[in-house]
Write a protein that holds these residues in place. Structure first.
Motif, PDB file in Angstrom:
ATOM      1  N   PRO A  33       0.845  -1.207   0.000  1.00 49.58           N
ATOM      2  CA  PRO A  33       0.000   0.000   0.000  1.00 49.58           C
ATOM      3  C   PRO A  33       0.877   1.252   0.000  1.00 49.58           C
ATOM      4  N   MET A  34       0.486   2.234  -0.792  1.00 50.94           N
ATOM      5  CA  MET A  34       1.308   3.436  -0.945  1.00 50.94           C
ATOM      6  C   MET A  34       0.440   4.680  -0.927  1.00 50.94           C
ATOM      7  N   LEU A  35       0.878   5.675  -0.167  1.00 55.77           N
ATOM      8  CA  LEU A  35       0.283   7.007  -0.204  1.00 55.77           C
ATOM      9  C   LEU A  35       1.328   7.975  -0.708  1.00 55.77           C
ATOM     10  N   VAL A  36       1.047   8.620  -1.830  1.00 57.28           N
ATOM     11  CA  VAL A  36       1.936   9.640  -2.385  1.00 57.28           C
ATOM     12  C   VAL A  36       1.375  11.006  -2.003  1.00 57.28           C
ATOM     13  N   VAL A  37       2.197  11.844  -1.392  1.00 57.97           N
ATOM     14  CA  VAL A  37       1.765  13.174  -0.961  1.00 57.97           C
ATOM     15  C   VAL A  37       2.636  14.214  -1.670  1.00 57.97           C
ATOM     16  N   ILE A  38       1.987  15.200  -2.295  1.00 56.57           N
ATOM     17  CA  ILE A  38       2.706  16.262  -2.985  1.00 56.57           C
ATOM     18  C   ILE A  38       2.107  17.608  -2.597  1.00 56.57           C
ATOM     19  N   GLY A  39       2.886  18.655  -2.787  1.00 57.23           N
ATOM     20  CA  GLY A  39       2.394  20.012  -2.606  1.00 57.23           C
ATOM     21  C   GLY A  39       2.114  20.645  -3.956  1.00 57.23           C
ATOM     22  N   ASP A  40       1.051  21.426  -4.044  1.00 52.06           N
ATOM     23  CA  ASP A  40       0.701  22.001  -5.355  1.00 52.06           C
ATOM     24  C   ASP A  40       1.684  23.076  -5.806  1.00 52.06           C
ATOM     25  N   GLU A  41       2.531  23.571  -4.890  1.00 55.74           N
ATOM     26  CA  GLU A  41       3.547  24.555  -5.259  1.00 55.74           C
ATOM     27  C   GLU A  41       4.896  23.904  -5.554  1.00 55.74           C
ATOM     28  N   ASP A  42       4.937  22.587  -5.564  1.00 55.01           N
ATOM     29  CA  ASP A  42       6.175  21.821  -5.741  1.00 55.01           C
ATOM     30  C   ASP A  42       6.077  21.035  -7.044  1.00 55.01           C
ATOM     31  N   GLU A  43       6.151  21.729  -8.166  1.00 57.58           N
ATOM     32  CA  GLU A  43       5.810  21.148  -9.462  1.00 57.58           C
ATOM     33  C   GLU A  43       6.734  20.017  -9.894  1.00 57.58           C
ATOM     34  N   SER A  44       7.957  20.002  -9.410  1.00 61.24           N
ATOM     35  CA  SER A  44       8.899  18.970  -9.844  1.00 61.24           C
ATOM     36  C   SER A  44       8.495  17.576  -9.378  1.00 61.24           C
ATOM     37  N   THR A  45       7.558  17.490  -8.447  1.00 56.12           N
ATOM     38  CA  THR A  45       7.144  16.188  -7.923  1.00 56.12           C
ATOM     39  C   THR A  45       5.853  15.674  -8.545  1.00 56.12           C
ATOM     40  N   HIS A  46       5.176  16.487  -9.329  1.00 53.78           N
ATOM     41  CA  HIS A  46       3.857  16.114  -9.829  1.00 53.78           C
ATOM     42  C   HIS A  46       3.916  14.974 -10.839  1.00 53.78           C
ATOM     43  N   GLY A  47       4.917  14.987 -11.704  1.00 53.65           N
ATOM     44  CA  GLY A  47       5.012  13.964 -12.733  1.00 53.65           C
ATOM     45  C   GLY A  47       5.171  12.572 -12.156  1.00 53.65           C
ATOM     46  N   LEU A  48       6.037  12.428 -11.145  1.00 51.93           N
ATOM     47  CA  LEU A  48       6.238  11.110 -10.543  1.00 51.93           C
ATOM     48  C   LEU A  48       4.982  10.649  -9.821  1.00 51.93           C
ATOM     49  N   ALA A  49       4.259  11.569  -9.187  1.00 46.27           N
ATOM     50  CA  ALA A  49       3.021  11.194  -8.486  1.00 46.27           C
ATOM     51  C   ALA A  49       2.029  10.569  -9.463  1.00 46.27           C
ATOM     52  N   VAL A  50       1.865  11.178 -10.626  1.00 47.89           N
ATOM     53  CA  VAL A  50       0.952  10.638 -11.641  1.00 47.89           C
ATOM     54  C   VAL A  50       1.456   9.284 -12.130  1.00 47.89           C
ATOM     55  N   HIS A  51       2.761   9.178 -12.351  1.00 43.99           N
ATOM     56  CA  HIS A  51       3.348   7.929 -12.838  1.00 43.99           C
ATOM     57  C   HIS A  51       3.136   6.795 -11.833  1.00 43.99           C
ATOM     58  N   LEU A  52       3.316   7.085 -10.562  1.00 45.44           N
ATOM     59  CA  LEU A  52       3.112   6.063  -9.533  1.00 45.44           C
ATOM     60  C   LEU A  52       1.650   5.646  -9.462  1.00 45.44           C
ATOM     61  N   LYS A  53       0.755   6.617  -9.562  1.00 47.53           N
ATOM     62  CA  LYS A  53      -0.678   6.298  -9.535  1.00 47.53           C
ATOM     63  C   LYS A  53      -1.044   5.378 -10.690  1.00 47.53           C
ATOM     64  N   GLN A  54      -0.439   5.590 -11.830  1.00 52.87           N
ATOM     65  CA  GLN A  54      -0.746   4.799 -13.018  1.00 52.87           C
ATOM     66  C   GLN A  54      -0.177   3.390 -12.961  1.00 52.87           C
ATOM     67  N   HIS A  55       0.927   3.217 -12.223  1.00 53.31           N
ATOM     68  CA  HIS A  55       1.655   1.952 -12.342  1.00 53.31           C
ATOM     69  C   HIS A  55       1.825   1.162 -11.039  1.00 53.31           C
ATOM     70  N   VAL A  56       1.477   1.738  -9.907  1.00 49.67           N
ATOM     71  CA  VAL A  56       1.526   0.990  -8.641  1.00 49.67           C
ATOM     72  C   VAL A  56       0.086   0.701  -8.230  1.00 49.67           C
ATOM     73  N   SER A  57      -0.262  -0.553  -8.116  1.00 47.31           N
ATOM     74  CA  SER A  57      -1.678  -0.945  -8.011  1.00 47.31           C
ATOM     75  C   SER A  57      -2.378  -0.414  -6.765  1.00 47.31           C
ATOM     76  N   ARG A  58      -1.654  -0.292  -5.657  1.00 47.05           N
ATOM     77  CA  ARG A  58      -2.302   0.125  -4.405  1.00 47.05           C
ATOM     78  C   ARG A  58      -1.853   1.536  -4.007  1.00 47.05           C
ATOM     79  N   CYS A  59      -1.712   2.385  -4.997  1.00 44.12           N
ATOM     80  CA  CYS A  59      -1.234   3.753  -4.771  1.00 44.12           C
ATOM     81  C   CYS A  59      -2.398   4.739  -4.736  1.00 44.12           C
ATOM     82  N   GLY A  60      -2.367   5.629  -3.747  1.00 43.24           N
ATOM     83  CA  GLY A  60      -3.274   6.762  -3.677  1.00 43.24           C
ATOM     84  C   GLY A  60      -2.466   8.040  -3.639  1.00 43.24           C
ATOM     85  N   VAL A  61      -3.019   9.139  -4.164  1.00 39.71           N
ATOM     86  CA  VAL A  61      -2.290  10.405  -4.238  1.00 39.71           C
ATOM     87  C   VAL A  61      -3.068  11.503  -3.523  1.00 39.71           C
ATOM     88  N   LEU A  62      -2.356  12.284  -2.722  1.00 39.16           N
ATOM     89  CA  LEU A  62      -2.932  13.440  -2.042  1.00 39.16           C
ATOM     90  C   LEU A  62      -2.119  14.673  -2.383  1.00 39.16           C
TER      91      LEU A  62
END
Length: 294
Positions: free
Chosen positions: A217-246
């Motif tokens: 199980p995975m929780l990915v947490v990003i800040g909306d002012e931290d744009e360099s992390t947004h791409g990986l968050a989307v990639h993890l959501k797409q490819h890790v089956s038990r991933c949630g993003v906040l």
């Protein structure tokens, strides 16, 4: 001072607080084990909280050989810590450099993490060859500046970036403490880490097959002012089956210190869901405005 010795002979300093299921925190390049204080004070009421200083961060050892620094080694250091402390499985929470170490841990040590909080994780450069080359050159340039100008001078640069300014704006006192802790760090350790870990890592965008094998199980947490992390968050959501993003609003890179109440609350809810088997794999990817008839 408690230390463990890793499988390659490096001593790592660690601290333990509380009792219960193990919860291990992995710090970022800009921080160290003390950066998790708001989380340790909160979660040690119910968990055995463990923080440690990565290699290159005193009071842990600072090896002189850049070959002793890598993302894989950072993941193995966490595994060595668990072995030394008699821990079979644990929840892991990592920020930035610690987040990528957490992902690497899940790849290299499957089944040993019971839950993964991946906060402000970056991709380690783009997949474009020229962009990757540029990123590696920037890491080397920054490492040289650290060695030549020292940590206090680099603190003026590193801690005032756009991804840190939201923290500075919201909590000037906390930000000043964070900046001073960075300035007090080891120039050699930070330079070696910038070369061996940041500059040497392969982007997770190129490791999709490995990510797809992560079942924890995975929780990915990003800040909306931290744009360099947004791409990986989307990639993890797409490819890790038990991933949630906040995504935390008006929040930068140092999110666990910048928004400790929101971060702790989200992490607590996630851990409770995992512990009660309520964090399932995602459903079907196909979206339809009107569900088909049954």
């Amino acid at each position: 001072m408690p230390h463990i010795r890793t499988s390659d002979g490096v001593q790592l300093y660690y601290e333990e607080t509380g009792e219960g299921a193990p919860l291990i925190f992995l710090h970022e390049f800009g921080g160290h084990y003390l950066s998790w204080e708001p989380q340790v004070r909160y979660f040690s009421r119910r968990y055995r909280c463990i923080t440690y200083a990565a290699r290159g961060w005193p009071p842990s050892d600072v090896p002189d050989d850049v070959a002793m620094y890598s993302q894989a080694r950072a993941a193995d250091d966490c595994a060595d810590l668990m072995t030394a402390l008699g821990i079979g499985t644990a929840h892991l929470c990592g920020l930035s450099m610690g987040a990528t170490a957490g992902l690497e841990f899940a790849i290299r040590h499957p089944g040993k993490a019971t839950a993964l909080v991946i906060a402000a994780g970056g991709g380690g450069g783009a997949t474009d060859p020229e962009a990757k080359k540029r990123f590696k050159e920037e890491c080397e340039g920054f490492a040289r500046r650290i060695e030549q100008e020292g940590m206090p001078a680099m603190a003026e640069l590193y801690c005032t970036s756009s991804a840190r300014n939201t923290y500075r704006y919201k909590d000037p006192r906390g930000w000043a403490e964070f900046k001073q802790q960075f300035a007090d760090g080891s120039a050699r350790g930070h330079a070696m880490t910038m070369r061996g870990v940041q500059g040497g890592r392969v982007p997770f965008f190129e490791r999709t097959e490995a990510l797809q094998k992560i079942t924890e199980p995975m929780l990915v947490v990003i800040g909306d002012e931290d744009e360099s992390t947004h791409g990986l968050a989307v990639h993890l959501k797409q490819h890790v089956s038990r991933c949630g993003v906040l995504e935390l609003p008006k929040c930068g890179h140092t999110m666990n210190l910048e928004e400790p109440a929101a971060f702790n609350s989200a992490m607590q809810d996630f851990l409770h869901a995992v512990e009660n088997d309520r964090w399932p794999a995602r459903g079907a990817k196909t979206y339809t405005l009107i569900p088909p008839s049954r």
